[in-house]
Motif scaffolding. Sequence first.
Motif, PDB file in Angstrom:
ATOM      1  N   THR A  55      42.877  36.799  45.053  1.00  0.00           N
ATOM      2  CA  THR A  55      42.578  36.522  46.464  1.00  0.00           C
ATOM      3  C   THR A  55      43.621  37.133  47.403  1.00  0.00           C
ATOM      4  OG1 THR A  55      43.719  34.398  46.277  1.00  0.00           O
ATOM      5  CG2 THR A  55      41.324  34.400  45.959  1.00  0.00           C
ATOM      6  N   HIS A  56      44.756  37.566  46.846  1.00  0.00           N
ATOM      7  CA  HIS A  56      45.823  38.140  47.681  1.00  0.00           C
ATOM      8  C   HIS A  56      45.515  39.561  48.128  1.00  0.00           C
ATOM      9  CE1 HIS A  56      46.630  39.729  43.666  1.00  0.00           C
ATOM     10  NE2 HIS A  56      47.307  40.706  44.252  1.00  0.00           N
ATOM     11  N   LEU A  57      44.550  40.214  47.490  1.00  0.00           N
ATOM     12  CA  LEU A  57      44.242  41.601  47.832  1.00  0.00           C
ATOM     13  C   LEU A  57      43.652  41.696  49.245  1.00  0.00           C
ATOM     14  CD1 LEU A  57      42.554  42.840  44.516  1.00  0.00           C
ATOM     15  CD2 LEU A  57      44.868  43.356  45.315  1.00  0.00           C
ATOM     16  N   PRO A  58      43.950  42.781  49.973  1.00  0.00           N
ATOM     17  CA  PRO A  58      43.319  42.990  51.283  1.00  0.00           C
ATOM     18  C   PRO A  58      41.802  43.077  51.136  1.00  0.00           C
ATOM     19  CG  PRO A  58      45.182  44.477  50.959  1.00  0.00           C
ATOM     20  CD  PRO A  58      44.929  43.822  49.641  1.00  0.00           C
ATOM     21  N   PHE A  59      41.096  42.803  52.218  1.00  0.00           N
ATOM     22  CA  PHE A  59      39.637  42.719  52.173  1.00  0.00           C
ATOM     23  C   PHE A  59      39.000  44.010  51.651  1.00  0.00           C
ATOM     24  CE2 PHE A  59      35.434  43.197  54.169  1.00  0.00           C
ATOM     25  CZ  PHE A  59      34.824  42.034  53.729  1.00  0.00           C
ATOM     26  N   ASN A  60      39.472  45.173  52.141  1.00  0.00           N
ATOM     27  CA  ASN A  60      38.871  46.437  51.702  1.00  0.00           C
ATOM     28  C   ASN A  60      39.109  46.703  50.219  1.00  0.00           C
ATOM     29  OD1 ASN A  60      41.621  46.872  52.117  1.00  0.00           O
ATOM     30  ND2 ASN A  60      41.337  49.042  52.610  1.00  0.00           N
ATOM     31  N   GLU A  61      40.270  46.266  49.693  1.00  0.00           N
ATOM     32  CA  GLU A  61      40.558  46.431  48.269  1.00  0.00           C
ATOM     33  C   GLU A  61      39.734  45.470  47.417  1.00  0.00           C
ATOM     34  OE1 GLU A  61      44.728  46.412  47.360  1.00  0.00           O
ATOM     35  OE2 GLU A  61      45.204  47.719  49.077  1.00  0.00           O
ATOM     36  N   LYS A  62      39.387  44.328  47.979  1.00  0.00           N
ATOM     37  CA  LYS A  62      38.506  43.405  47.264  1.00  0.00           C
ATOM     38  C   LYS A  62      37.135  44.047  47.063  1.00  0.00           C
ATOM     39  CE  LYS A  62      40.666  39.135  48.967  1.00  0.00           C
ATOM     40  NZ  LYS A  62      40.496  37.927  49.813  1.00  0.00           N
ATOM     41  N   ILE A  63      36.624  44.693  48.110  1.00  0.00           N
ATOM     42  CA  ILE A  63      35.332  45.381  48.008  1.00  0.00           C
ATOM     43  C   ILE A  63      35.409  46.509  46.983  1.00  0.00           C
ATOM     44  CG2 ILE A  63      33.672  46.822  49.236  1.00  0.00           C
ATOM     45  CD1 ILE A  63      34.334  45.272  51.765  1.00  0.00           C
ATOM     46  N   LEU A  64      36.475  47.307  47.062  1.00  0.00           N
ATOM     47  CA  LEU A  64      36.662  48.437  46.156  1.00  0.00           C
ATOM     48  C   LEU A  64      36.695  47.982  44.699  1.00  0.00           C
ATOM     49  CD1 LEU A  64      37.355  51.456  45.660  1.00  0.00           C
ATOM     50  CD2 LEU A  64      39.764  50.849  46.000  1.00  0.00           C
ATOM     51  N   ASN A  65      37.495  46.979  44.406  1.00  0.00           N
ATOM     52  CA  ASN A  65      37.648  46.530  43.025  1.00  0.00           C
ATOM     53  C   ASN A  65      36.439  45.752  42.519  1.00  0.00           C
ATOM     54  OD1 ASN A  65      40.556  47.097  41.848  1.00  0.00           O
ATOM     55  ND2 ASN A  65      40.811  46.708  44.027  1.00  0.00           N
ATOM     56  N   ALA A  66      35.721  45.093  43.434  1.00  0.00           N
ATOM     57  CA  ALA A  66      34.481  44.426  43.035  1.00  0.00           C
ATOM     58  C   ALA A  66      33.456  45.463  42.580  1.00  0.00           C
ATOM     59  CB  ALA A  66      33.920  43.609  44.195  1.00  0.00           C
ATOM     60  N   LEU A  67      33.360  46.560  43.314  1.00  0.00           N
ATOM     61  CA  LEU A  67      32.456  47.644  42.925  1.00  0.00           C
ATOM     62  C   LEU A  67      32.894  48.281  41.611  1.00  0.00           C
ATOM     63  CD1 LEU A  67      31.864  49.348  46.398  1.00  0.00           C
ATOM     64  CD2 LEU A  67      30.102  48.312  44.941  1.00  0.00           C
ATOM     65  N   PHE A  68      34.202  48.498  41.478  1.00  0.00           N
ATOM     66  CA  PHE A  68      34.703  49.127  40.259  1.00  0.00           C
ATOM     67  C   PHE A  68      34.465  48.226  39.047  1.00  0.00           C
ATOM     68  CE2 PHE A  68      37.681  50.896  37.219  1.00  0.00           C
ATOM     69  CZ  PHE A  68      37.542  52.263  37.440  1.00  0.00           C
ATOM     70  N   LEU A  69      34.677  46.926  39.224  1.00  0.00           N
ATOM     71  CA  LEU A  69      34.416  45.966  38.146  1.00  0.00           C
ATOM     72  C   LEU A  69      32.955  45.974  37.737  1.00  0.00           C
ATOM     73  CD1 LEU A  69      36.495  42.756  38.997  1.00  0.00           C
ATOM     74  CD2 LEU A  69      36.498  43.986  36.819  1.00  0.00           C
ATOM     75  N   SER A  70      32.080  46.278  38.678  1.00  0.00           N
ATOM     76  CA  SER A  70      30.652  46.314  38.386  1.00  0.00           C
ATOM     77  C   SER A  70      30.244  47.604  37.683  1.00  0.00           C
ATOM     78  CB  SER A  70      29.855  46.152  39.678  1.00  0.00           C
ATOM     79  OG  SER A  70      28.472  46.218  39.431  1.00  0.00           O
ATOM     80  N   VAL A  71      30.793  48.731  38.141  1.00  0.00           N
ATOM     81  CA  VAL A  71      30.389  50.037  37.615  1.00  0.00           C
ATOM     82  C   VAL A  71      30.948  50.311  36.225  1.00  0.00           C
ATOM     83  CG1 VAL A  71      30.643  52.531  37.950  1.00  0.00           C
ATOM     84  CG2 VAL A  71      30.071  51.064  39.891  1.00  0.00           C
ATOM     85  N   SER A  72      32.232  50.072  36.041  1.00  0.00           N
ATOM     86  CA  SER A  72      32.901  50.526  34.826  1.00  0.00           C
ATOM     87  C   SER A  72      32.538  49.789  33.533  1.00  0.00           C
ATOM     88  CB  SER A  72      34.419  50.485  35.031  1.00  0.00           C
ATOM     89  OG  SER A  72      35.075  51.011  33.899  1.00  0.00           O
ATOM     90  N   PRO A  73      32.492  48.463  33.499  1.00  0.00           N
ATOM     91  CA  PRO A  73      32.266  47.780  32.211  1.00  0.00           C
ATOM     92  C   PRO A  73      30.907  48.065  31.557  1.00  0.00           C
ATOM     93  CG  PRO A  73      33.147  46.259  33.843  1.00  0.00           C
ATOM     94  CD  PRO A  73      32.759  47.499  34.563  1.00  0.00           C
ATOM     95  N   ARG A  74      29.928  48.511  32.328  1.00  0.00           N
ATOM     96  CA  ARG A  74      28.604  48.754  31.755  1.00  0.00           C
ATOM     97  C   ARG A  74      28.652  49.815  30.668  1.00  0.00           C
ATOM     98  NH1 ARG A  74      24.985  51.078  34.573  1.00  0.00           N
ATOM     99  NH2 ARG A  74      26.286  51.867  36.248  1.00  0.00           N
ATOM    100  N   THR A  75      29.539  50.789  30.821  1.00  0.00           N
ATOM    101  CA  THR A  75      29.555  51.873  29.837  1.00  0.00           C
ATOM    102  C   THR A  75      30.880  52.624  29.757  1.00  0.00           C
ATOM    103  OG1 THR A  75      28.546  53.999  29.283  1.00  0.00           O
ATOM    104  CG2 THR A  75      28.524  53.383  31.585  1.00  0.00           C
ATOM    105  N   ALA A  76      31.686  52.596  30.835  1.00  0.00           N
ATOM    106  CA  ALA A  76      32.810  53.530  30.907  1.00  0.00           C
ATOM    107  C   ALA A  76      34.112  53.016  30.298  1.00  0.00           C
ATOM    108  CB  ALA A  76      33.059  53.932  32.350  1.00  0.00           C
TER     109      ALA A  76
END
Length: 297
Positions: A260-281
Amino acid sequence: MSKDIHKKKHLSSFQLIILGFAGVILLGAIILMLPVSSAEGVMTPFNQTLFTSTSAVCVTGLAVLDTGSYWSVFGQVVILLLIQIGGLGVVTVAVSVFMLSGRKISLMQRSTMQNAISAHKVGGIVRLTKFILKGTLFIEMAGALALLPVFYHDFGRKGIWMAVFHSISAFCNAGFDLFGVSLINYQSDWIVLSTIMLLIIFGGLGFVVWSDFFDHGLKFKKYELHSKIVLVFNGIIILVPAIFYFIFEFTNFGNAGKFTHLPFNEKILNALFLSVSPRTAGFNSLDLNNLTSSGKL
């Protein structure tokens, strides 16, 4: 005597694909055993090199030895070639070699290629192969150029190799990295994470979808059913989990707490990355041990 006795037995296309993969994996394992492949110049046990080679060719990303510190530059190049062969497909690489040597592609080879890349028909396989090679080279080069400024700033001339390695690894959805901690050190870097995400997505869509996009542009209705399903479900399984991660990992909802300490824009960035990467990468920008139980699930 029956003529059938004199008939030559030909391997089926699926048998050729299996044998091709097995051959590349075994050859890669043997080369990685050589002292020149390790940073300390020692022989690496066969079971470890076989696992590494299998993981690279099957673009899985699991590693029993740290890619960045254990392997020499030569060993890393071997692993990257195995990743590239696995990402393109052994059959695609073999057909490409035939094409570059000027030899004609037989009907059997065309049929094998069709099965390997799940093409709809045998016709146009050679054209599709050329398209795959050009598209792969273009996207991987673009990815490397996008990563280069950041990695060159951090690693000097070594950053060139780092950019190329991670671009190919991401595009092939392999997940191998040279940092030892994946992309955790770049969790705030929009350029690195966005580039890696786009490479993963483009590589994961598949060559048939590429072909549809190239032929029809944004005219979605003209796409093959395969491409429509892939694109729609990719959109769903990127956005829905990203929203889930944002709520449960980056806000105080459910007492998540850790990120929760991450800035708002970094929360969005890492939420997307968490979604994209584990599926296959297999890349990660956050310590997965610190995810909530729901996030890990």
